[in-house]
Design a protein around this motif. Structure first.
Motif, PDB file in Angstrom:
ATOM      1  N   HIS A   1       0.839  -1.199   0.000  1.00  0.00           N
ATOM      2  CA  HIS A   1       0.000   0.000   0.000  1.00  0.00           C
ATOM      3  C   HIS A   1       0.873   1.249   0.000  1.00  0.00           C
ATOM      4  O   HIS A   1       1.816   1.334   0.790  1.00  0.00           O
ATOM      5  CB  HIS A   1      -0.902   0.035   1.239  1.00  0.00           C
TER       6      HIS A   1
ATOM      7  N   SER B   1      -2.924   0.428  -4.017  1.00  0.00           N
ATOM      8  CA  SER B   1      -2.573  -0.900  -3.509  1.00  0.00           C
ATOM      9  C   SER B   1      -1.952  -1.729  -4.625  1.00  0.00           C
ATOM     10  O   SER B   1      -2.090  -1.402  -5.813  1.00  0.00           O
ATOM     11  CB  SER B   1      -3.820  -1.612  -2.980  1.00  0.00           C
TER      12      SER B   1
ATOM     13  N   SER C   1      -5.926  -1.813   4.316  1.00  0.00           N
ATOM     14  CA  SER C   1      -5.170  -0.845   5.099  1.00  0.00           C
ATOM     15  C   SER C   1      -6.051   0.328   5.498  1.00  0.00           C
ATOM     16  O   SER C   1      -7.128   0.535   4.933  1.00  0.00           O
ATOM     17  CB  SER C   1      -3.971  -0.325   4.298  1.00  0.00           C
TER      18      SER C   1
ATOM     19  N   THR D   1      -2.099  -1.752   8.512  1.00  0.00           N
ATOM     20  CA  THR D   1      -2.480  -2.780   7.541  1.00  0.00           C
ATOM     21  C   THR D   1      -2.946  -4.041   8.260  1.00  0.00           C
ATOM     22  O   THR D   1      -2.819  -4.154   9.483  1.00  0.00           O
ATOM     23  CB  THR D   1      -1.280  -3.152   6.639  1.00  0.00           C
ATOM     24  N   TRP D   2      -3.461  -4.983   7.494  1.00  0.00           N
ATOM     25  CA  TRP D   2      -3.901  -6.233   8.117  1.00  0.00           C
ATOM     26  C   TRP D   2      -2.719  -6.962   8.757  1.00  0.00           C
ATOM     27  O   TRP D   2      -2.889  -7.676   9.734  1.00  0.00           O
ATOM     28  CB  TRP D   2      -4.672  -7.116   7.136  1.00  0.00           C
TER      29      TRP D   2
END
Length: 135
Positions: free
Chosen positions: A38, A52, A103, A117-118
């Motif tokens: 990202h 992304s 994100s 972010t994840w």
């Protein structure tokens, strides 16, 4: 009962950014070199959205697209989920899961101060499991 941590504890500070007039090829190289997915997008220093790796792959999948010629402004997502650094971790994670966001941009006083972010969410989850749930 322990308080819920805020997003600033787990966010990545000083995220790498890219200008909206840069090429898709430059963004793709930055992402590969930095091992990130990202990039917050700036236009004249102002945060305007996010790009992304999925955006890059989608645009590059179109026939006759030259990544050296396509500008970030033609590929990025302008409608971005943004939160304050003081946003509760649980609320942010719930929104990310609900909308399948990869994100979140963390903004303080209209200035980009971080990205969550994840991967950051998984690290937070792991830390919380280790520190709060162990007996």
């Amino acid at each position: 009962m322990k308080s819920v941590p805020t997003i600033e504890k787990y966010m990545t500070t000083a995220p790498h950014t890219i200008g909206s007039e840069q090429s898709l090829a430059k963004a793709e190289k930055m992402m590969a070199d930095l091992r990130i997915r990202h990039l917050p997008v700036l236009n004249a220093g102002k945060l305007v959205g996010i790009l992304s790796d999925r955006d890059v792959k989608l645009v590059e999948s179109f026939k006759d697209v030259n990544p050296e010629e396509v500008k970030i402004s033609e590929a990025f997502t302008p409608d971005v989920y943004m939160v304050s650094p003081k946003a509760p971790l649980g609320e942010v994670c719930a929104e990310m899961a609900l909308h399948k966001y990869g994100s979140v941009l963390v903004v303080d006083n209209h200035k980009l101060v971080g990205i969550f972010t994840w991967v950051d969410a998984l690290e937070a989850f792991n830390e919380l499991l280790d520190t709060r749930l162990k007996q």
